[in-house]
Write a protein that holds these residues in place. Structure first.
Motif, PDB file in Angstrom:
ATOM      1  N   VAL A 131       0.844  -1.184   0.000  1.00  0.00           N
ATOM      2  CA  VAL A 131       0.000   0.000   0.000  1.00  0.00           C
ATOM      3  C   VAL A 131       0.881   1.236   0.000  1.00  0.00           C
ATOM      4  O   VAL A 131       1.723   1.414   0.893  1.00  0.00           O
ATOM      5  N   ASN A 132       0.689   2.056  -1.009  1.00  0.00           N
ATOM      6  CA  ASN A 132       1.387   3.338  -1.082  1.00  0.00           C
ATOM      7  C   ASN A 132       0.466   4.399  -0.504  1.00  0.00           C
ATOM      8  O   ASN A 132      -0.529   4.787  -1.115  1.00  0.00           O
ATOM      9  N   ARG A 133       0.777   4.851   0.700  1.00  0.00           N
ATOM     10  CA  ARG A 133      -0.046   5.847   1.375  1.00  0.00           C
ATOM     11  C   ARG A 133       0.275   7.261   0.926  1.00  0.00           C
ATOM     12  O   ARG A 133      -0.440   8.200   1.290  1.00  0.00           O
ATOM     13  N   THR A 134       1.343   7.440   0.171  1.00  0.00           N
ATOM     14  CA  THR A 134       1.782   8.778  -0.225  1.00  0.00           C
ATOM     15  C   THR A 134       1.128   9.197  -1.537  1.00  0.00           C
ATOM     16  O   THR A 134       0.561   8.389  -2.270  1.00  0.00           O
ATOM     17  N   ALA A 135       1.241  10.488  -1.854  1.00  0.00           N
ATOM     18  CA  ALA A 135       0.674  11.045  -3.079  1.00  0.00           C
ATOM     19  C   ALA A 135       1.667  11.026  -4.238  1.00  0.00           C
ATOM     20  O   ALA A 135       1.408  11.625  -5.284  1.00  0.00           O
ATOM     21  N   GLU A 136       2.790  10.329  -4.059  1.00  0.00           N
ATOM     22  CA  GLU A 136       3.813  10.231  -5.102  1.00  0.00           C
ATOM     23  C   GLU A 136       3.984   8.770  -5.523  1.00  0.00           C
ATOM     24  O   GLU A 136       3.767   7.857  -4.718  1.00  0.00           O
ATOM     25  N   VAL A 143      -6.746   2.153  -7.082  1.00  0.00           N
ATOM     26  CA  VAL A 143      -6.226   3.504  -6.864  1.00  0.00           C
ATOM     27  C   VAL A 143      -7.299   4.354  -6.199  1.00  0.00           C
ATOM     28  O   VAL A 143      -8.484   4.301  -6.584  1.00  0.00           O
ATOM     29  N   ALA A 144      -6.896   5.126  -5.198  1.00  0.00           N
ATOM     30  CA  ALA A 144      -7.833   6.010  -4.514  1.00  0.00           C
ATOM     31  C   ALA A 144      -8.368   7.054  -5.478  1.00  0.00           C
ATOM     32  O   ALA A 144      -7.667   7.514  -6.383  1.00  0.00           O
ATOM     33  N   ASP A 145      -9.644   7.416  -5.278  1.00  0.00           N
ATOM     34  CA  ASP A 145     -10.233   8.497  -6.065  1.00  0.00           C
ATOM     35  C   ASP A 145     -10.296   9.743  -5.192  1.00  0.00           C
ATOM     36  O   ASP A 145      -9.617   9.845  -4.168  1.00  0.00           O
ATOM     37  N   ASP A 146     -11.124  10.688  -5.577  1.00  0.00           N
ATOM     38  CA  ASP A 146     -11.197  11.947  -4.818  1.00  0.00           C
ATOM     39  C   ASP A 146     -12.145  11.843  -3.628  1.00  0.00           C
ATOM     40  O   ASP A 146     -12.476  12.859  -3.005  1.00  0.00           O
ATOM     41  N   LEU A 170       1.501   2.979  -7.648  1.00  0.00           N
ATOM     42  CA  LEU A 170       0.852   4.231  -8.009  1.00  0.00           C
ATOM     43  C   LEU A 170       0.544   5.044  -6.753  1.00  0.00           C
ATOM     44  O   LEU A 170       0.422   4.490  -5.654  1.00  0.00           O
ATOM     45  N   PRO A 171       0.422   6.350  -6.867  1.00  0.00           N
ATOM     46  CA  PRO A 171       0.101   7.168  -5.688  1.00  0.00           C
ATOM     47  C   PRO A 171      -1.214   6.718  -5.045  1.00  0.00           C
ATOM     48  O   PRO A 171      -2.186   6.390  -5.737  1.00  0.00           O
ATOM     49  N   GLU A 172      -1.221   6.675  -3.723  1.00  0.00           N
ATOM     50  CA  GLU A 172      -2.420   6.349  -2.947  1.00  0.00           C
ATOM     51  C   GLU A 172      -3.118   5.111  -3.519  1.00  0.00           C
ATOM     52  O   GLU A 172      -4.243   5.167  -4.020  1.00  0.00           O
ATOM     53  N   SER A 173      -2.429   3.996  -3.436  1.00  0.00           N
ATOM     54  CA  SER A 173      -2.943   2.785  -4.076  1.00  0.00           C
ATOM     55  C   SER A 173      -2.720   1.549  -3.209  1.00  0.00           C
ATOM     56  O   SER A 173      -1.851   1.522  -2.341  1.00  0.00           O
ATOM     57  N   TRP A 174      -3.533   0.549  -3.496  1.00  0.00           N
ATOM     58  CA  TRP A 174      -3.429  -0.789  -2.898  1.00  0.00           C
ATOM     59  C   TRP A 174      -3.085  -1.759  -4.007  1.00  0.00           C
ATOM     60  O   TRP A 174      -3.753  -1.788  -5.051  1.00  0.00           O
ATOM     61  N   THR A 175      -2.039  -2.552  -3.809  1.00  0.00           N
ATOM     62  CA  THR A 175      -1.563  -3.453  -4.857  1.00  0.00           C
ATOM     63  C   THR A 175      -1.367  -4.853  -4.292  1.00  0.00           C
ATOM     64  O   THR A 175      -0.821  -5.019  -3.191  1.00  0.00           O
ATOM     65  N   LEU A 176      -1.815  -5.860  -5.034  1.00  0.00           N
ATOM     66  CA  LEU A 176      -1.574  -7.252  -4.673  1.00  0.00           C
ATOM     67  C   LEU A 176      -0.819  -7.912  -5.819  1.00  0.00           C
ATOM     68  O   LEU A 176      -1.259  -7.873  -6.976  1.00  0.00           O
TER      69      LEU A 176
END
Length: 511
Positions: free
Chosen positions: A425-430, A453-456, A497-503
């Motif tokens: 999980v990438n918690r950052t915006a980069e 990927v997180a949305d708005d 990817l920024p603000e994303s969950w990846t498996l």
């Protein structure tokens, strides 16, 4: 600017075996969780018992292993006897917890039949708010004794010849909370819980118990509550509960994305308190956690129990989730797995309609929310053992939690199938280039990689929005293939990817 992270694992460094009960859920008599949720006689998909087949199908797809019932706050003024026997003879009551009219057309026997059809283990809670050890022991007798006693013969007369064999029992619910009917001090609850456990175990010596921990980390009694309760119940119980809910508040997106860091600290603090009680008692016993309520809940939008109308089957707490919520929910579940050495049970609260991964329309369809996707994928692929994943990478500064890891990593290994799974999980915006160093493994090959990927975080006001719009919102957050993942030698490179969950699913063998 792209940052970098490194996640290192080795097959010899195991945190613990993943208990499949971590993928549990929760059905409470609250809102539409039961009525028009799991139970809707006359629905197009309903069976002879009135159970919605579309909800059972989604429950299986979600990977649900265990379901806690009947509460929750509801249990603390519930007379379980009202929900057994001929339906026409059952009384209609006022549920004081949620100010709802309770018809009692769905009770213990219906839940047990539903659990068997859904292929889930039942987890039962007993009322220690307005009742005590006698009623709790009677319920164990009703559920677990083969026959020849008053309550077991009552069960058989009600159509269940064989005992239900319920293994796991909750000794009340959130008894530290002033909102709880019959809430108690730690001293009083600890004594009552010990008495109830001893009586219940006299009926069935094989059962296990969850004692109530704090209802949140923010409770002013947190820590001291656990200590006092365990001083009374340590020898009687097997697990202590953890309840945790998260939401984005006041636009503080960073703190919300870091919710799992607070969640992990909360669990570690409860474990530390339990182990301190063990040390004082010179006991080798190590209690495990039952995180039997966890989820994202926009509780600030809930009007409060005193402002609820007295209705039957009201639409209560039907939060509509976003892609951002899905990323955070996936991070919370991965955190439970990462602590598999001490987390034995966990229940996503709840299963359907009430802060749930799926929604239904009475007489209509059932569909997936955004949070359904990371939970189902994790349950399907995170198997075997959790490895000790060491993460080095960027940090994230938050107003609520301070500085936390910007990338979280959970890695599981199933030797039987050769499946090596990384949840990142990438918690950052980069963007982050993550290197997963799987030292000690050989013949590592990529199977697939999926990303959400997180949305708005534009959320629906409620589930009263058009069902087609809500279903489309859930489908829009479905995982998509992540491009650019490579595997060579001892390293798999994963572009986060920024603000994303990846498996990421790999096959491997121990070198």
């Amino acid at each position: 600017m792209t940052q970098t992270a490194r996640i290192t694992v080795h097959p010899s460094f195991v945190v613990g075996e993943i208990d499949r009960r971590i993928f549990g859920s929760f059905v409470e008599h609250l809102g539409r969780a039961v009525y028009t949720g799991v139970f809707e006689p006359g629905h197009l998909t309903a069976d002879a018992d009135g159970f919605r087949g579309d909800v059972i199908d989604l429950t299986r797809e979600l990977g649900t292993s265990l379901v806690r019932y009947p509460g929750g706050n509801f249990v603390s003024n519930y007379f379980w006897e009202d929900g057994v026997g001929p339906v026409e003879d059952r009384p209609t009551r006022i549920d004081l917890a949620w100010r709802t009219i309770e018809p009692n057309t769905f009770g213990t026997d219906e839940f047990m039949r539903w659990a068997r059809k859904a292929d889930v283990e039942p987890m039962m809670a007993v009322n220690l708010g307005t009742r005590g050890a006698d009623a709790a022991a009677n319920l164990v007798e009703y559920c677990n004794v083969p026959g020849g006693t008053a309550w077991s013969d009552r069960r058989r007369a009600n159509g269940a010849e064989e005992p239900y064999g319920v293994k796991l029992w909750c000794l009340g619910n959130e008894m530290d909370g002033p909102w709880q009917i019959g809430h108690k001090t730690a001293e009083d609850y600890g004594k009552l819980a010990s008495q109830a456990a001893q009586a219940m175990r006299r009926v069935d010596p094989s059962i296990e118990f969850v004692v109530c921990g704090s209802s949140s980390r923010e409770m002013p009694t947190f820590g001291e509550w656990e200590r006092v309760v365990l001083e009374h119940t340590f020898d009687d119980v097997d697990y202590i509960s953890v309840h945790a809910y998260y939401q984005e508040r006041d636009g503080d997106r960073r703190s919300f994305l870091a919710s799992a860091a607070s969640f992990e600290a909360f669990m570690h603090e409860v474990v530390a308190t339990a182990d301190a009680v063990a040390a004082r008692r010179h006991s080798p016993k190590r209690l495990k956690l039952s995180v039997d309520e966890w989820n994202i809940w926009y509780i600030s939008e809930f009007p409060g129990e005193d402002n609820l109308a007295l209705l039957e089957e009201p639409r209560l707490i039907e939060d509509v989730y976003s892609g951002l919520d899905a990323v955070v929910a996936g991070d919370l579940l991965a955190t439970l797995i990462r602590n598999a050495d001490r987390v034995a049970v966990a229940c996503l609260a709840q299963l359907v309609n009430v802060i749930a991964p799926m929604l239904t329309e009475p007489g209509g369809d059932a569909w997936k929310q955004t949070t359904f996707h990371p939970i189902a994928l994790t349950a399907a692929h995170a198997q075997g053992v959790a490895l000790d994943a060491r993460v080095e990478g960027p940090t994230l500064a938050t107003d609520k939690h301070g500085e936390v890891a910007g990338v979280s990593g959970t890695v599981t290994w199933d030797a039987a199938s050769g499946s090596l799974v990384a949840i990142l999980v990438n918690r950052t915006a980069e963007p982050v280039d993550a290197a997963v160093e799987h030292v000690g493994f050989a013949d590592v090959a990529l199977v697939e990689a999926s990303v959400i990927v997180a949305d708005d975080n534009v959320r629906g006001a409620s589930s009263t929005d058009a069902a087609s719009d809500l279903a489309a919102r859930g489908a829009a957050a479905a995982p998509r293939a992540l491009e650019g993942v490579t595997t060579a030698d001892d390293v798999s490179t994963v572009p986060l990817l920024p603000e994303s969950w990846t498996l990421v699913r790999l096959t491997a063998r121990v070198a």
